[in-house]
Design a protein around this motif. Sequence first.
Motif, PDB file in Angstrom:
ATOM      1  N   TRP A 102      41.747  39.064  36.961  1.00  0.00           N
ATOM      2  CA  TRP A 102      42.038  40.483  36.707  1.00  0.00           C
ATOM      3  C   TRP A 102      43.469  40.825  37.129  1.00  0.00           C
ATOM      4  CZ3 TRP A 102      39.346  44.973  34.989  1.00  0.00           C
ATOM      5  CH2 TRP A 102      40.001  46.175  35.273  1.00  0.00           C
ATOM      6  N   ASN A 103      43.823  40.365  38.325  1.00  0.00           N
ATOM      7  CA  ASN A 103      45.145  40.700  38.849  1.00  0.00           C
ATOM      8  C   ASN A 103      46.261  40.096  38.009  1.00  0.00           C
ATOM      9  OD1 ASN A 103      43.977  42.169  40.881  1.00  0.00           O
ATOM     10  ND2 ASN A 103      44.117  40.544  42.406  1.00  0.00           N
ATOM     11  N   THR A 106      46.492  42.192  34.629  1.00  0.00           N
ATOM     12  CA  THR A 106      47.038  43.545  34.781  1.00  0.00           C
ATOM     13  C   THR A 106      48.493  43.501  35.230  1.00  0.00           C
ATOM     14  OG1 THR A 106      46.054  43.592  36.987  1.00  0.00           O
ATOM     15  CG2 THR A 106      44.865  44.738  35.238  1.00  0.00           C
ATOM     16  N   THR A 107      48.817  42.549  36.090  1.00  0.00           N
ATOM     17  CA  THR A 107      50.202  42.420  36.536  1.00  0.00           C
ATOM     18  C   THR A 107      51.099  42.046  35.359  1.00  0.00           C
ATOM     19  OG1 THR A 107      49.338  41.660  38.633  1.00  0.00           O
ATOM     20  CG2 THR A 107      51.665  41.319  38.262  1.00  0.00           C
TER      21      THR A 107
END
Lengths: 500, 1116
Positions: A102-103, A106-107
């Motif tokens: 996820w990180n 999104t990053t």
Amino acid sequence: MKKSRYYLIFILAAFLPGCDSFLEEDIKTFTDPQKLLQNSAGFEQAVNGIYNAGNGLYNGRNYAMIYGMPSDEMWIPASAGSRWELSIFGFNPTNGDISTAWNAYTTGIARANMVLDNLPAVGTLGIANEKQFIDYKTGEALFLRAWFYFKHMMSFGPVPLLNTFNEVELFPSNSTIPELYSQIISDLTDAEKMLPNWKDSYAQPGRVSRGSAKALLGFVYLAKGNSEAKEANDYSNAAAKLKEVIDHEGYDLWEKYYEAFLPANKNKKEDIFSFQCEANSAVVSSLYTEFNLNPVPTGAARGYGQLPMTFLLYHSFESGDKRVTESLYGTPLVYTGAYVNRKTGATHYVNDRVMHEKYLDPVNGPISHNNQSTNFPLIRYADVLLSYAEAVNEANNGPNNDAYSGINKVRNRAGLAPLSGLSKSQFFEAIVIERWHELFAEGIRWYDLKRWGLLKRAELKEFNPPYIPDFEVQLPKHSVFPIPQPQIDANPNLKQNSGY
Amino acid sequence: MKKNEPFRELLYPTLKKILRIMRIAVILLLFGLLQTQANNAWSQKTKLSVNFSNTELVNVLDQIENDTEFLFLYNEKLIDPARKVSIHVQDQGIEEVLQLLFADTDVKYSILDRKIILSPIENAGTTRQQKSVSGKVTDTSGAPLPGVSVVIKGTSTGTITDIDGKYSLANLPDNTILVFSFVGMKMQEIKVAGNASLNVQLKEEIYGIDEVVAVGYGTVRKSDITGSVSSVNPDDLLKRPATNINQVLQGRAAGVQIKQTQNAPGGDISIRVRGINSYMGSSTPLYVIDGIVGGNINTISPSDIQSIEILKDASSTAIYGANGANGVVLITTKSGDDENLSISFNGQYGWQKIAKKMDLLNAREWAEIDNERSKLLGLTPIWDLNNLPANTDWQDVVYDVAPVQSYDLSSRGGKKVRYYASLNYVDQEGIIDNTDYQRYGFRINLDADISDRIKIGSRLGVSRLINNRMQDEDSYNSKGPAAWVLQLPPVISPYDESGNLKPDLELPTATGSSTFFMNPLHYQTNLIDRQYRTGISGSVFAEIEILEGLYFKPSFNYGLGAAKNGYYKSSKMYHTNLGYQTEASVSSSDSYNWHSDLLLNYAKSFNNGHSINLLGGFIVYKNYQESMSASARDFALDIFDYHQLSAGAVRSSVGSGLSEKKELAYIARVNYDYQNKYLFTFNSRYDGSSIFGVNNKWGFFPSAAVAWKLSEESFIKNMGLFYNLKVRASYGLSGSEALGAYSSHARLSSYNAYNINSSQVIGYRPTSLAVPDLRWEEVSQLDLGLEASFLKGRLALVMDYYQKETSNLFFEVPVPSTSGVSSVTRNTGNLENKGLEININAVISDGKFGWVSDLNIAFQKQNVTNIGTLDEIIKEAGEGGTLQIKVGQPLGSFYGLKENGLWQISDLEGLEKMPKLYGNNVRPGDIRYVDQNNDDDITDLDRVVIGKALPKFFGGWNNTFSFKQFDASVFFDYVYGNDILNADRYHTLAPVRATTNKIKEFKNYWTPENPSATVPRIDSNMGYYFSDGMWIEDGSYLRLREVSLGYSLPSGVLSKMKRIEKLHVYISATNLFTLTNYTGVNPDIDAGGGAPGIFNVEFGGYPTYKTFTLGFNIIF
């Protein structure tokens, strides 16, 4: 001494430095997007930062594992914690590996947005071929945003859709699947026009190319064809896009399967998009470590053996499949380990893990186990061929020569007989098996099973080693991962996927 | 042999005198403190001619010195050098000359080779007029003092006052000075000067009413303090080599907790004044050394320190504004305040030895258990118990006895121009190979009275530190040698057959494959991890009286610091199985900070009992630091260490940085005093700092305090109970900057991001969001104090109750990752600290025997009262455990599964639903965790708070004894009610870590035949977590921190040695024993790696050692 003089000194000194201007910070160690993108090198470096969002996901075991464990291609013993949870579909919103994915997505999206928000206008950079340069960089940012959005949506469902960074909406709400597809397709359609062919003189090896954008667009249409956003011409669009890649972009398969993964062959021929790792740089690969297991008796590099192939997969290869004999270097590396039988609680020492050397860097691997140059393949020509075959089979309601040509090219390299005379469903079944064999540990299997609605296949692996417990794949729950709990906690507008 | 003329002429007479005195000292030391009649050929051979008429003796001696190689050594006070002499001799021996010169005087001479020592004849007084004196000794209230020692200075002759305080002495020589001393009273020296009667009033010393103590930007009489201030005079404490003053402060001041974060030489020491005020920020107090703000405590030699004041309450700290919230430690170094010149030399030499060895399995025990486990797992045991390859006690192998020494030489004196100068040196070797620490330094402090109204001065301290460190010393989850020694299997030897150190240690296992360990000896020997620190700090200041009582005090303060770290891992470290490469790195930083303080001070007393003291000031401060680092790998040769990075085939990294902080401040203070009974103080500071958000650059920090000296009121005086009684109250604000420069900005930072065309390229990424509202953490504090003393001050009590609330507490608030970053630092929390501090001081003496006992205790309680919008913060810190931050709990709350014995066969028999541990069935012999939510599955949901790192109370108890010439001290410190996460216990007791060594307790592992075992079954590979109650232990302890025994040469003996004023020799020992239930090595550990909120984790820390020290102090 004159007394008044002292007062004067005191009063002067007190007001000499001015006031607030003295307290302003003169910043030399970081910058802001507006300044950075006014400069051509800064623009390029901002784009490099988008690629980097994948570091941590693609340079080691994580990507292969997150999309390999919850499927029929991999498993891992219970001591592996969060990976074990993935392996038995026991994951929940606190699973750290899912959070890593996820990180990264999104990053990557945020960094792409930062670049796309601050694009320099043509004529402001003052360099030769400025339009070409700006297009190239813009195309990369668009491609990468689409890539991360596609993976993000496939993994987590209707994730928030943000396409701006400057006026960042700190607490975005969920979007919808059709909105996301539409953004992804629009970005890729633009990117395709801006990016060079990988062989163009100004194209830099390691950056995405027109072929990358077209291939991804093909995959996106193919997935969309069996999604809630599906439209009638998705499969034909997919087939058309992938055919453009096959016909016009100049890719081909290497003669031997393992050659596709050798560091020496990166960014050539079969490699359409891969995560760029180099030994002794800041972005190195430790992939081999995770597949191999300590110790190979002759003192080869040590590994952790975190990504073993299931026996189900291992035994499903047709005899003589060179992907076994060549990718596994002839002898299957089957190791001994101690495992607890979850049903009886007893501990066994058995030959149970099939390890392989798919990602071995033959130069750096033997020296240092976590400092290797192997790229992680993200779009491989073999995938394009198989996806094309699949798209044609769907669009044409059954295989035609084009479909057979795609799958048979892959089978041919593996030393297997060409397929022929299959029904639509038989052909589809052949695609399911062929992709299983061809794309092992490339972070694709969960995604494939999900878009086909075949995640239940993962349950098959319980008949393998005796210590895989009963587990159930629940649908539709398991067709998306849970949104990481920290994200739910941080954003009151974000809705958790149902069932978690 | 010609004399060294130019040398002599260049020197001032004073210096010549110093040289003489020093020579005397050296000679006396060399000859075992005895005066020796030398017989020597040289003096007999030399012939000289001397012709003087009515000339001062000193000129004659000078002439002899010039003509020959003789040198005269004498004390001018005892040998009258101005005495007129006449002498006429030709080619005589020195003996003849001396006989003539000193015939009929009370001077005798001794010839030591070329040195001639002149000294008074002992019984010289017989030819003089006899005198006697008598009198009465009283205290300040006029009460007679019995038992006071009255001694003729320079002799051991004397007497003791009787029950009425009376004394009498006869047969006094001329110019007699009497020394009156009494434990607990200030010593007085009084010239008899022909008086037959001499009454003396001795003043209290313990809580010296007139003692002046430092407070922020000024001084105040101790009795007039309205806030809470602890004073420590370190001179008495330095009975062992101390590399850092904090080492000796441990347990000395109520409410000041000092812990060693790393016991290694040069290791960090944490100091907290009234607990922890911040989660993310530092809780370290502000150090102010001679007015220089932000000084480095490590660079200052403890022997240079005159006094230390620890400002605790808001009334005292508000004047330091945004930097005062964690308390302020004011250090004043020595200055030349004596008219008489003195020289002091301290020497200390000590030995250090590990204080506690862990009781580990020996080879046979370890192998027996390993064989047993193999059998349980269905494998063939591999160890032949009668033929084991080694039986290594790794603790003995790694830990040595190591010396530590410290020397300092200082001199002070002057009148209109006063100086203090010192040289100091400390050298500590570590008990682990290749770890050590050295500090070299000097200091020069000058003060001068330019005129009646103008004084100027300067302070200058220079130091250089060199520290060779243990590998991974800084890391709280260290894998360094101190962790390995506990874990290395005893069946492996560190040496190969030919006696060489093995690079890696191979342990065969029953599964057929080998496990490899690093050899700590080899590792530590072939590794360089060195730190250099150079510091220069100084100031120039003036005090100008503009009007009567109005002073202008400007000062300019400057500090320079240079730090360098060098690291090299040599090629000898390379071994196939563990895959190391040669590696070198260098990092350095240099910094300066300056501040200019401009103060105006006005003090006036009015006739009607009112007096005021006003202070106003303006301060400009700047701190600037630049840094750089570089590293390289793959060196072909080992000869360069880290000095030739370019020889590395791979340049791994390079970086540089800059950090700048600027502050402006306006300060104001009003002290008002009515009749010395009612005291009022108002302090404030208006502080501007560059590091805060644009919306919050300035803050105001006011405080107010009142005190009532009840003992000045007649109704209290009349009670006759209290010697001193004061109540006081204060309230105020102070701040803590807590974060570094640039924290409020959105940052886009560069880094090595990616590879393009197989080459590393730079990328940029957002690393933080803008927080324009970011501001300091703010601490408001209420303090109520009581000071009382009884029995003429022999029993004194100081009590303080405080209540502190930190608001605007920083928390890392998670933000959605869609923003490009994961969290933002915001001022969003509150934290409350309450406490009670008690200090009791008692003086017991009967003249000969003295006992001063000082006990302090501090109770503390902390609660988080607000964490913003979050319900809780769970912080998983690997081997630092898991912490929960939640409203109603203190910081440092260990969070995890609660353990309740082991599962037994009978527990599990016949159960329909098998209890689970994270989804897995448990088996008999597994740890039985408490199922908090009764769902038959132990998961993260069953975690509770299992320990609290912060203590309930702590303190120290110091006792000093004196008996005749002997002195002794016994010092305890203690902590109660704090928990420690003992990660070393996990590593040496958890069965899942199969191959490592274990503590003896491990033998009591569970089998069906041993159901009462405390250790789980050994064939388990599941169910051990750092966040597990099993590794949390009560860290309460009582430690005999230090004992010492000293002897001062009696003045009678000293008088024979002329210029020596004092010679004190002593032995001391530290950490002799510790009473504790804690099973680890260091119950006073404070390792947390600096990570927010993690305290009290012990893992592989450098062990505590005992130190035995011999020391002496000579003052001339």
